[in-house]
Design a protein around this motif. Structure first.
Motif, short mmCIF file in Angstrom:
data_model
loop_
_atom_site.label_atom_id
_atom_site.label_comp_id
_atom_site.label_asym_id
_atom_site.label_seq_id
_atom_site.Cartn_x
_atom_site.Cartn_y
_atom_site.Cartn_z
N ARG A 109 4.12 12.66 -19.07
CA ARG A 109 3.93 11.73 -17.96
C ARG A 109 4.39 12.37 -16.67
NH1 ARG A 109 6.55 5.71 -16.80
NH2 ARG A 109 5.59 5.53 -14.73
N THR A 144 0.34 8.29 -14.06
CA THR A 144 0.46 6.87 -13.77
C THR A 144 0.84 6.08 -15.03
OG1 THR A 144 -1.91 6.46 -14.12
CG2 THR A 144 -1.20 7.03 -11.89
N SER A 145 1.68 5.07 -14.86
CA SER A 145 2.31 4.39 -15.99
C SER A 145 1.31 3.70 -16.92
CB SER A 145 3.34 3.38 -15.48
OG SER A 145 2.74 2.47 -14.56
N GLN A 146 0.41 2.90 -16.37
CA GLN A 146 -0.51 2.15 -17.22
C GLN A 146 -1.46 3.09 -17.97
OE1 GLN A 146 -2.50 -0.91 -14.97
NE2 GLN A 146 -0.68 -2.22 -14.92
N GLU A 164 1.82 4.37 -6.49
CA GLU A 164 2.90 4.45 -7.49
C GLU A 164 3.61 5.78 -7.28
OE1 GLU A 164 3.35 4.88 -12.37
OE2 GLU A 164 1.60 3.83 -11.52
#
Length: 315
Positions: free
Chosen positions: A162, A141-143, A204
């Motif tokens: 990632r 997940t990006s955050q 996401e």
């Protein structure tokens, strides 16, 4: 000598330093947060709690948890009285990490696959306990990945990826907003009843890769790799494991969060998961509770540490 020792301890509060005397030759000195209540767990191990207002610095009773022969101190924040469930889980986390570190040393592990890394808590803990080998952390997940990347920035042998890992190369929707419990699986009815965070429905799109496909990249440059697989993917560990294919045999040990009470739809139970791991040649070396129901005492999930006996060093 003992009289001088007592006098020195007595002077400490005058210069703003809190002292908890644990007995002959042992005291806790702190500038903030004290005094503490000390509970003797064995000859050289104590459990510490912050003392309530007006409480003495040393307590002669209470419940103690033996943390081993390392002389370690376990501190909890139970200012309103003992919380044995919390204390036991904290002790289990400590014991699990100590056990894993010992297994990494015994088996000569030089690369840890940290799957479901979140913000890097597991990797940082290994570093604090002295593990110096390579770490490869996977977080999709990006955050959260941004926090992981920042945590690893100053560690040249800590690599971050990632992506998620699973049975096949694909893209998938992961449920987010669940803090450390983001999952590719939906929450079960039991999970929704236990955690209010599961009421959120954010998702996401992420990349999912196979474990055997990333191994060459992760192990590149390591002479005689001896990898260890840690999985904490909120119900998805067996899918990660399946993605290892025949290369699972290269791992000398592994760790999986196994469920007794299922928080996610479609996740395997503890018996099913352990049976798959055992069939692949791993044997249990330690099982530690992760979460527990406060009302019933039932364990929800365990951290299960397993090693490949035929990979152990010859005595």
């Amino acid at each position: 000598m003992q009289t001088l020792y007592r006098r020195l301890l007595g002077l400490m509060p005058r210069i703003g330093v809190q002292v908890t005397d644990l007995g002959p030759g042992a005291a806790v000195v702190s500038r903030r947060g004290g005094p503490y209540r000390g509970i003797r767990a064995d000859k050289d191990t104590w459990v510490l709690r912050r003392a309530r207002e007006g409480a003495g610095a040393v307590a002669g009773g209470g419940s103690a948890v033996r943390l081993g022969d390392t002389g370690a101190l376990l501190l909890t924040e139970d200012a309103d009285g003992p919380d044995e469930r919390r204390l036991q889980l904290a002790a289990a986390e400590y014991l699990c990490t100590q056990h894993v570190t010992a297994m990494l040393e015994l088996y000569g592990v030089n690369c840890v696959f940290d799957v479901g890394a979140n913000a890097g808590q597991y990797a940082r803990r290994l570093r604090r306990l002295g593990y110096t080998g390579r770490i490869a952390s996977f977080e999709p997940t990006s955050q959260t990945f941004a926090r992981l990347e920042e945590a690893a920035a100053d560690d040249p042998d800590w690599r971050v990826f990632r992506c998620g890992l699973g049975r096949e190369e694909t893209t998938a929707e992961i449920h987010t907003g669940w803090n450390t419990m983001n999952s590719l699986l939906p929450a079960s009815d039991y999970g929704k009843g236990r955690y209010g965070r599961f009421a959120k429905a954010d998702t996401e799109e992420i990349r999912v890769r196979r474990l055997d496909e990333v191994m060459a990249e992760v192990l590149d440059g390591l002479p005689a790799p001896r990898p260890y697989l840690k999985m904490d993917t909120q119900g998805y560990d067996l899918e990660v494991f399946a993605g290892g294919g025949e290369r699972i045999a290269e791992f000398v040990g592994m760790q999986s969060e196994v469920a007794v009470l299922k928080l996610y739809e479609g996740s395997p139970g503890m018996g099913e998961a352990v049976a798959v791991y055992e069939a692949a040649g791993f044997g249990i070396s330690g099982v530690y509770p992760v979460t527990r129901e406060a009302t019933t005492g039932r364990v929800i999930e365990f951290d299960c540490v397993m090693m490949r006996a035929d990979a152990a060093p010859v005595p």
